[in-house]
Design an enzyme around this catalytic site. Structure first.
Site, PDB file in Angstrom:
ATOM      1  N   SER A  52       0.803  -1.233   0.000  1.00  0.00           N
ATOM      2  CA  SER A  52       0.000   0.000   0.000  1.00  0.00           C
ATOM      3  C   SER A  52       0.832   1.278   0.000  1.00  0.00           C
ATOM      4  O   SER A  52       0.317   2.346  -0.307  1.00  0.00           O
ATOM      5  CB  SER A  52      -0.946   0.014   1.208  1.00  0.00           C
ATOM      6  N   LYS A 100       0.641   4.803   6.808  1.00  0.00           N
ATOM      7  CA  LYS A 100       0.185   5.623   5.680  1.00  0.00           C
ATOM      8  C   LYS A 100       0.858   6.995   5.762  1.00  0.00           C
ATOM      9  O   LYS A 100       1.536   7.311   6.734  1.00  0.00           O
ATOM     10  CB  LYS A 100      -1.339   5.821   5.715  1.00  0.00           C
TER      11      LYS A 100
END
Length: 200
Positions: A52, A100
């Site tokens: 990701s 993230k």
């Protein structure tokens, strides 16, 4: 006459010799306590289980997470942060920490359209992403004490555009150093410089 004066000249007082097993156990216990303290309050190692955050972070990269700097300042736009699952993620039975990039700060208005991310109506110039986002999102306003986070692999990241914002209290720390693999050891790609016009 004192005890010291009673001893024969040139002889040192006998010292009690401790069992080497006891010494070893004490050393191991102290090491464990120190390691736990460092991991709990200062820094810890993490590995990357998914793609990701490509291309910035590769699968199986090992990172050092700085857990202390956010005691003195808030996360900034561009920081790569590790955070515990939000309430929305816990309801989906997620238990492991996420990693993230911070895109929206408290009070920001964020929108994704036409392959670009807009913060406060200004497009971000993002050289660190895998591909331009192919989805539409927002506009949304980031609540106080919360953050909007996106994966650098925008089209293959389960992030804020699916499940919402990250409360400040969920943020564990900031990724600062890659220590594995050896051919890519070093500082994580530094936080990008965003234009000051993004600020509200």
């Amino acid at each position: 006459m004192t005890r010291l004066q009673e001893q024969e000249p040139g002889k040192q007082p006998l010292q009690k010799v401790e069992n080497p097993w006891v010494e070893a156990i004490k050393t191991i216990a102290l090491s464990g306590i120190l390691a736990f303290g460092i991991r709990s309050f200062v820094a810890e190692a993490r590995y990357i289980p998914s793609g990701s955050m490509l291309p910035t972070l590769q699968i199986n990269d090992r990172l050092i997470i700085d857990k202390i700097s956010y005691d003195f300042r808030n996360p900034t736009r561009g920081d790569i942060v590790v955070f515990s699952p939000t309430d929305a993620l816990k309801k989906q039975n997620f238990k492991d920490a996420f990693i993230k990039r911070v895109i929206g700060l408290p009070g920001d208005k964020v929108e994704v359209k036409d392959g670009l991310v807009y913060v406060n109506a200004q497009p971000l110039q993002e050289k660190y992403i895998e591909d331009q986002p192919n989805y539409r999102f927002g506009p949304v306003s980031v609540p106080p004490n919360e953050y909007l986070v996106l994966g650098d692999n925008r089209n293959n990241s389960y992030d804020s555009h699916y499940w919402g914002f990250v409360p400040r209290t969920n943020i564990i720390g900031r990724a600062v150093i890659r220590f594995w693999p050896l051919n890519r050891v070093g500082e994580i790609y530094p936080a990008p410089k965003y234009p000051t016009s993004l600020k509200k």
